[in-house]
Write a protein that holds these residues in place. Structure first.
Motif, mmCIF file in Angstrom:
data_model
loop_
_atom_site.group_PDB
_atom_site.id
_atom_site.type_symbol
_atom_site.label_atom_id
_atom_site.label_comp_id
_atom_site.label_asym_id
_atom_site.label_seq_id
_atom_site.Cartn_x
_atom_site.Cartn_y
_atom_site.Cartn_z
ATOM 1 N N ASN A 1 66.540 31.897 38.562
ATOM 2 C CA ASN A 1 67.508 32.987 38.706
ATOM 3 C C ASN A 1 67.109 34.094 39.666
ATOM 4 O O ASN A 1 67.939 34.921 40.016
ATOM 5 C CB ASN A 1 67.776 33.639 37.339
ATOM 6 C CG ASN A 1 68.787 32.864 36.511
ATOM 7 O OD1 ASN A 1 69.131 31.744 36.841
ATOM 8 N ND2 ASN A 1 69.244 33.460 35.432
ATOM 9 N N SER A 2 65.864 34.158 40.063
ATOM 10 C CA SER A 2 65.369 35.310 40.830
ATOM 11 C C SER A 2 65.692 35.191 42.314
ATOM 12 O O SER A 2 66.175 34.156 42.790
ATOM 13 C CB SER A 2 63.853 35.418 40.655
ATOM 14 O OG SER A 2 63.207 34.292 41.239
ATOM 15 N N ASP A 3 65.388 36.259 43.059
ATOM 16 C CA ASP A 3 65.475 36.197 44.520
ATOM 17 C C ASP A 3 64.601 35.061 45.057
ATOM 18 O O ASP A 3 64.984 34.349 45.986
ATOM 19 C CB ASP A 3 65.010 37.523 45.132
ATOM 20 C CG ASP A 3 66.025 38.636 44.948
ATOM 21 O OD1 ASP A 3 67.145 38.333 44.510
ATOM 22 O OD2 ASP A 3 65.686 39.795 45.238
ATOM 23 N N TYR A 4 63.429 34.919 44.476
ATOM 24 C CA TYR A 4 62.518 33.850 44.881
ATOM 25 C C TYR A 4 63.164 32.484 44.656
ATOM 26 O O TYR A 4 63.046 31.587 45.503
ATOM 27 C CB TYR A 4 61.215 33.956 44.093
ATOM 28 C CG TYR A 4 60.310 32.755 44.213
ATOM 29 C CD1 TYR A 4 59.488 32.582 45.321
ATOM 30 C CD2 TYR A 4 60.281 31.786 43.216
ATOM 31 C CE1 TYR A 4 58.663 31.466 45.438
ATOM 32 C CE2 TYR A 4 59.458 30.678 43.321
ATOM 33 C CZ TYR A 4 58.649 30.524 44.427
ATOM 34 O OH TYR A 4 57.841 29.420 44.544
ATOM 35 N N ALA A 5 63.856 32.314 43.538
ATOM 36 C CA ALA A 5 64.500 31.035 43.236
ATOM 37 C C ALA A 5 65.578 30.706 44.269
ATOM 38 O O ALA A 5 65.681 29.570 44.745
ATOM 39 C CB ALA A 5 65.105 31.073 41.839
ATOM 40 N N GLY A 6 66.383 31.706 44.620
ATOM 41 C CA GLY A 6 67.412 31.484 45.634
ATOM 42 C C GLY A 6 66.808 31.154 46.984
ATOM 43 O O GLY A 6 67.312 30.291 47.719
#
Length: 507
Positions: free
Chosen positions: A431-436
């Motif tokens: 869900n995080s910015d890192y995931a995107g």
């Protein structure tokens, strides 16, 4: 010989001009945005010396130890060794890192296969390729890849706009070529060298171009500037975002401001046929390590989702089991393609052993095209708490800790702190910015989806199905023209036709 982690860290303290957040970085190795990955890369070097892992990470030849990842693949066994080494790396650090060298050095092996084509330009270039492959083996640099340019207006050729939008040669000197332009290079700010090449796919009828150039760039060269995107490390507490703070691989716009490339580092130049050949075969080997990362990411999603379901007993429900099975099918689909690509590996034009190309490229399409769907399934299995759970500070604060301990403790096996850690891990992964960022990176890191499918089109055995239908339907030979590959000539058919049934069963 293989370097230590300390050797590597010292090698990137060469005065390079690195910028992040609008400020110049004094020391890349200790800067909080870069340090997590620098430390991981240093750890990989040290694993090649550690008695616990050395036999998995390195091999001995002529009295010297060299890294498994850099070894030219000559046998199927070499690929099993490389796969085992990569798994060891990722399991040691507890996450997925893509740009650490083993997945980019394979692009050099594609050059090795293309020496006949490159000899048409100048025989010295093929000698340069062999020399650099040997240098990678012996000097053990952190080697990355430089592909994508800013591009500018894609409806126009580079000559009809600012020519610097695409990297190009501005002049020749006795010492080498001078290049100008820019490239996006993940991990360049903390790497040693980059294989730099064009992304242009359509050269028209031009036989020569100043944009058709490929070379090894020493990332400590004068004239280079590294403008990095702001990393995820340090934005939020590591306890709440463990992956963002540990595994963010910082992407960099590398500016070539009239950079001299010595002739011995030039691998091809001006010949557009050579450039097209390299683009078509660039991922012949490197796609394997890239897809293997998706396999490990699938394991991470399965582990997080299954732990979450088992905490509350939801793994007993058929609907949950079906979704877990979908994740397992995705994971095993990638695993099957990688395994079969080795088992049915093929000799390359240069005499190397390359993974079965059709299976490798179809595996890449599977891994990348379904990743977003698998992440959504994992989100659903992890539940809504991954987006609403308070941070660690709330779990520690005296006034709120008792309430969070009460509502997040499930039983004696799953106490509040372990549940918080799992939910934080899942949130950061999904869900995080890192995931995107990782989802987008996996989609485009080895070229966009249409290019993935184009690689499948170029490597699939179309003649086999055509010839089968021609015979089954009683069509004449003239309908399809000459079949270039005889029936049973594919790697799969060859294996079944030449391998004894007893060995087939065992394998």
């Amino acid at each position: 010989m293989i370097r230590t982690g300390a050797d590597y860290i010292e090698s990137i303290r060469d005065g390079r001009a690195v910028y992040v957040g609008g400020e110049k970085v004094k020391d890349v190795a200790s800067h909080p945005m870069f340090k997590p990955l620098v430390d991981i890369r240093a750890r990989f070097y040290d694993m090649q010396h550690d008695p616990r892992t050395r036999h998995l990470m390195a091999y001995e030849e002529d009295g010297e130890w060299n890294g498994i990842g850099n070894k030219l693949p000559l046998t199927q066994g070499d690929w099993w060794d490389k796969r085992r080494a990569t798994d060891t790396l990722l399991e040691e650090v507890g996450g997925v890192v893509t740009r650490v060298g083993d997945e980019t050095v394979g692009e050099m092996w594609s050059l090795f296969d293309g020496q006949d084509v490159l000899n048409e330009v100048d025989p010295q270039f093929s000698a340069n390729i062999r020399n650099h492959i040997q240098r990678v083996l012996k000097a053990d640099p952190f080697h990355v890849s430089a592909n994508t340019d800013p591009k500018g207006d894609r409806s126009k050729p580079p000559q009809d706009q600012d020519p610097d939008m695409l990297l190009h040669v501005v002049r020749e000197t006795d010492a080498g070529i001078v290049v100008r332009g820019a490239k996006y290079e993940t991990a360049a700010a903390y790497a040693n060298q980059a294989f730099t090449k064009p992304t242009i796919a359509n050269w028209g009828n031009a036989a020569y171009s100043d944009y058709a150039v490929g070379f090894i760039c020493d990332l400590g060269s004068p004239g280079l500037k590294f403008i990095c995107r702001t990393g995820f490390a340090g934005r939020a507490p590591a306890d709440d975002y463990p992956l963002s703070n540990s595994f963010d691989e910082v992407d960099t716009l590398v500016i070539f401001d009239d950079v001299l490339i010595p002739w011995e580092n030039v691998l091809f130049y001006r010949h557009t046929r050579a450039a097209m050949f390299i683009r078509a075969t660039l991922h012949r080997y490197s796609a394997f390590a890239f897809v293997q990362r998706n396999l490990k990411l699938a394991d991470m999603m399965i582990g997080a989702a299954l732990f979450n379901a088992r905490q509350t007993g939801l793994d007993k429900q058929q609907a949950v089991q079906e979704k877990l099975a979908q994740l397992a099918v995705y994971r095993e689909g990638i695993n099957a393609h990688l395994t079969a690509a080795i088992a049915l590996s093929e000799r390359s034009p240069g005499g190397l052993m390359m993974p079965n190309q059709s299976l490798l490229y179809t595996g890449r399409v599977l891994a990348c095209s379904q990743l977003h769907e698998m992440m959504h399934i994992a989100r659903e299995l992890c539940g809504g708490q991954i987006c609403v759970t308070p941070d660690k500070a709330a779990f520690d604060a005296p006034e709120t800790k008792p309430w969070l301990d009460k509502f997040y403790t499930i039983n004696s096996e799953w106490i509040a702190d372990d549940r918080r850690k799992l939910l934080a891990f899942a949130r950061d992964m999904l869900n995080s910015d890192y995931a995107g960022h990782r989802l987008t990176f996996q989609l485009f890191a080895q070229s966009p989806p249409f290019a993935h499918l184009a690689a499948v089109y170029r490597n699939f055995d179309w003649d086999g199905p055509l010839d089968f239908v021609r015979k089954a339907a009683g069509l004449s030979e003239n309908v399809l023209g000459k079949v270039t590959r005889a029936p049973g000539d594919s790697a799969v058919s060859q294996w079944f036709n030449t391998t004894p049934p007893s060995r087939q069963a065992a394998e």
